[in-house]
Design a protein around this motif. Structure first.
Motif, PDB file in Angstrom:
ATOM      1  N   ILE A 116       5.444  -1.216  -2.374  1.00 21.29           N
ATOM      2  CA  ILE A 116       4.852  -2.290  -1.189  1.00 21.29           C
ATOM      3  C   ILE A 116       4.056  -3.205  -1.930  1.00 21.29           C
ATOM      4  CG2 ILE A 116       3.753  -1.942   0.860  1.00 21.29           C
ATOM      5  CD1 ILE A 116       3.478   1.258   0.680  1.00 21.29           C
ATOM      6  N   PRO A 117       4.778  -4.166  -2.708  1.00 18.51           N
ATOM      7  CA  PRO A 117       4.040  -5.228  -3.357  1.00 18.51           C
ATOM      8  C   PRO A 117       2.799  -5.861  -2.705  1.00 18.51           C
ATOM      9  CG  PRO A 117       6.305  -5.356  -3.550  1.00 18.51           C
ATOM     10  CD  PRO A 117       6.085  -4.552  -2.377  1.00 18.51           C
ATOM     11  N   TYR A 157       0.143  -4.415  -1.506  1.00 16.83           N
ATOM     12  CA  TYR A 157      -0.532  -3.294  -0.577  1.00 16.83           C
ATOM     13  C   TYR A 157      -1.488  -2.548  -1.687  1.00 16.83           C
ATOM     14  CZ  TYR A 157      -1.870   0.789   1.881  1.00 16.83           C
ATOM     15  OH  TYR A 157      -2.480   2.023   2.652  1.00 16.83           O
ATOM     16  N   LEU A 185       4.190  -0.234  -6.253  1.00 16.15           N
ATOM     17  CA  LEU A 185       5.508  -0.971  -6.671  1.00 16.15           C
ATOM     18  C   LEU A 185       6.285  -1.107  -5.587  1.00 16.15           C
ATOM     19  CD1 LEU A 185       5.866   0.458 -10.244  1.00 16.15           C
ATOM     20  CD2 LEU A 185       5.552  -2.210  -9.789  1.00 16.15           C
TER      21      LEU A 185
END
Lengths: 180, 290
Positions: B27-28, B30, B25
């Motif tokens: 690192i959207p 990834y 959440l």
């Protein structure tokens, strides 16, 4: 010894949903009160019991009397210096932000989560924008510059959980911070 | 009541998955590696989605499971039963009543709300995998934002077919940074990924990856200025409920070329039929819309 969770599967499932909502919606203030740890508030203690276990090296910053043995008993996490931490916890002035791991360019997830106990946590102050925020949010952050520098490292960086008593709010690395 | 721990997985495993969800959440888009467990169902049956659901589920949840939009197909039924047995949660087929929805290859037609979590089952999480088989290389490409190869692939589509022929698992860019595979949803569903009020979690069990879209995240389908993205669907109305704006399945009805188009989202279609809407073949085959 202060108790941890009475019913870990059920309490931690409900607790995690609160924490997940907080991380997914930066700046929103949630309540989390699963335990009363030594030296910190219920929200900080709850987040620690939700996430810490023998696979997560912990860094305890500053003077947190009684917390280390409590965590040792309930979570079994090894204690470490800031460089090796996957979770760091402490009060804002005590946290060595520059020393905590921010992840690698190809593995940005190998970074620390920072639990910051504050004296005050309100939905006012610096302006937050980014993923998870509709329009903008406001949160009483203890500073601005460190979080702007953290955002500049994206996709590397630290993820913050701010706690105050039984309340918490999150600031992941993806959030942009501006002065109000 | 069963002798399983709540929601099947042990607490240490759930903590590991929960930590990965929080990173995802933060690192959207990834793909966070996680120590995927063997589940009591084969890889390819949604083991990634099941592990996410197990880590997120609370006793207060109302669970909906869909497979290609349908609540009543094998994969959906078996996963729904699995959590009824191991977590004792309430289940529903109605999108509006659900608090947690596990899905294989569709996003429900009914708009999602802030109180819902959508969990996707993902077979191949790496959007670049069919272009570059080496994980070391694709990881480097994500690190350097080197996504030219993906545009070459879409360009070759145009050169060969006159249009972008990719119709499902259509690549998207998240918040201007990571190119992400939205799982094999039809590209008709791609616009629903962006600015969605619900939390969207993606789990690939065999490939051991978790990724996520926080609510209100900007998700853009890759395209070209002169060949813009188009959320296409069969050029028909639903033959049962008459809907013109929902994604349709084509059903072959005989061996003489007979066919019908029906909503892939069974809850959406049944709801419209209950509300009195009727399509071309409504009522012909009694019980077909039940």
């Amino acid at each position: 010894m202060i108790p941890g969770l009475a019913d870990p599967p059920i309490q931690s499932s409900r607790g995690f949903r609160v924490l997940m909502q907080a991380m997914a919606r930066p700046g929103t203030i949630q309540r989390l009160n699963l335990t009363q740890p030594p030296a910190l508030g219920p929200a900080a203690g709850s987040v620690l019991l939700l996430l810490a276990d023998p696979t997560t090296p912990l860094h305890l910053a500053g003077d947190l009397p009684g917390l280390a043995p409590w965590l040792q008993f309930h979570a079994g996490s090894p204690l470490t210096g800031p460089e090796g931490a996957s979770i760091a916890v402490g009060r804002w002035p005590d946290l060595p932000l520059d020393l905590l791991p921010v992840g690698l360019p190809d593995y940005p997830d190998r970074s620390a989560m920072v639990i910051v106990e504050l004296d005050r946590l309100d939905a006012e102050g610096p302006r937050l924008t980014g993923p998870g925020i509709r329009g903008h949010a406001s949160l009483s952050l203890p500073a601005i510059a460190p979080f702007r520098a953290n955002r500049a490292l994206f996709p590397m960086g630290l993820d913050f959980v701010f706690t105050c008593g039984d309340r918490l709010a999150c600031l992941p690395r993806s959030t942009r911070v501006e002065a109000a | 009541m069963s002798d399983y721990n709540f929601a099947y997985l042990d607490e240490q495993t759930k903590r590991m998955i929960r930590r990965a969800i929080l990173k995802a959440l933060a690192i959207p888009g990834y793909q966070v590696p996680f120590a995927s467990r063997e589940m009591p169902m084969p890889y390819g049956w949604g083991t990634g989605g099941v592990q996410l659901t197990a880590a997120c589920l609370t006793p207060d949840d109302c669970l909906k499971v869909i497979d290609q939009g349908a609540d009543d197909t094998t994969n959906a039924v078996s996963i729904r039963k699995f959590f009824q047995r191991t977590a004792g949660v309430a289940v529903t087929q109605a999108t509006r009543e659900a608090t947690l929805i596990q899905t294989r290859h569709r996003i429900p037609e009914t708009p999602l709300t802030e109180d819902q979590v959508l969990v996707y089952q993902v077979p191949i999480p790496e959007p670049l995998r069919f272009l570059e088989p080496r994980e070391t290389e694709t990881r480097k490409m994500h690190e350097l934002e080197e996504y030219g190869l993906m545009h070459v692939k879409l360009y070759e589509d145009i050169a060969r077919h006159g249009q972008i022929a990719t119709s499902y698992a259509y690549p998207v860019k998240v918040e201007g940074r990571y190119v992400m595979d939205p799982s094999p949803i039809p590209k008709f569903d791609n616009p629903k990924l962006s600015d969605c009020p619900a939390i969207q979690l993606f789990g690939a069990g065999r490939e051991q990856r978790i990724y996520a879209l926080p609510p209100y995240t900007q998700v853009v389908s890759l395209d070209f200025d002169d060949y813009p993205f188009e959320a296409s669907k069969p050029d028909h109305d639903c033959d049962l409920c008459g809907a013109s704006d929902s994604y349709l399945d084509e059903v072959i009805t005989d061996d003489r070329g007979g066919r019908m188009f029906v909503c892939s989202d069974t809850d959406f279609c049944a709801g419209r039929v209950r509300a009195g809407h009727a399509g071309r073949l409504a009522g012909r085959n009694k019980g077909a819309a039940a």
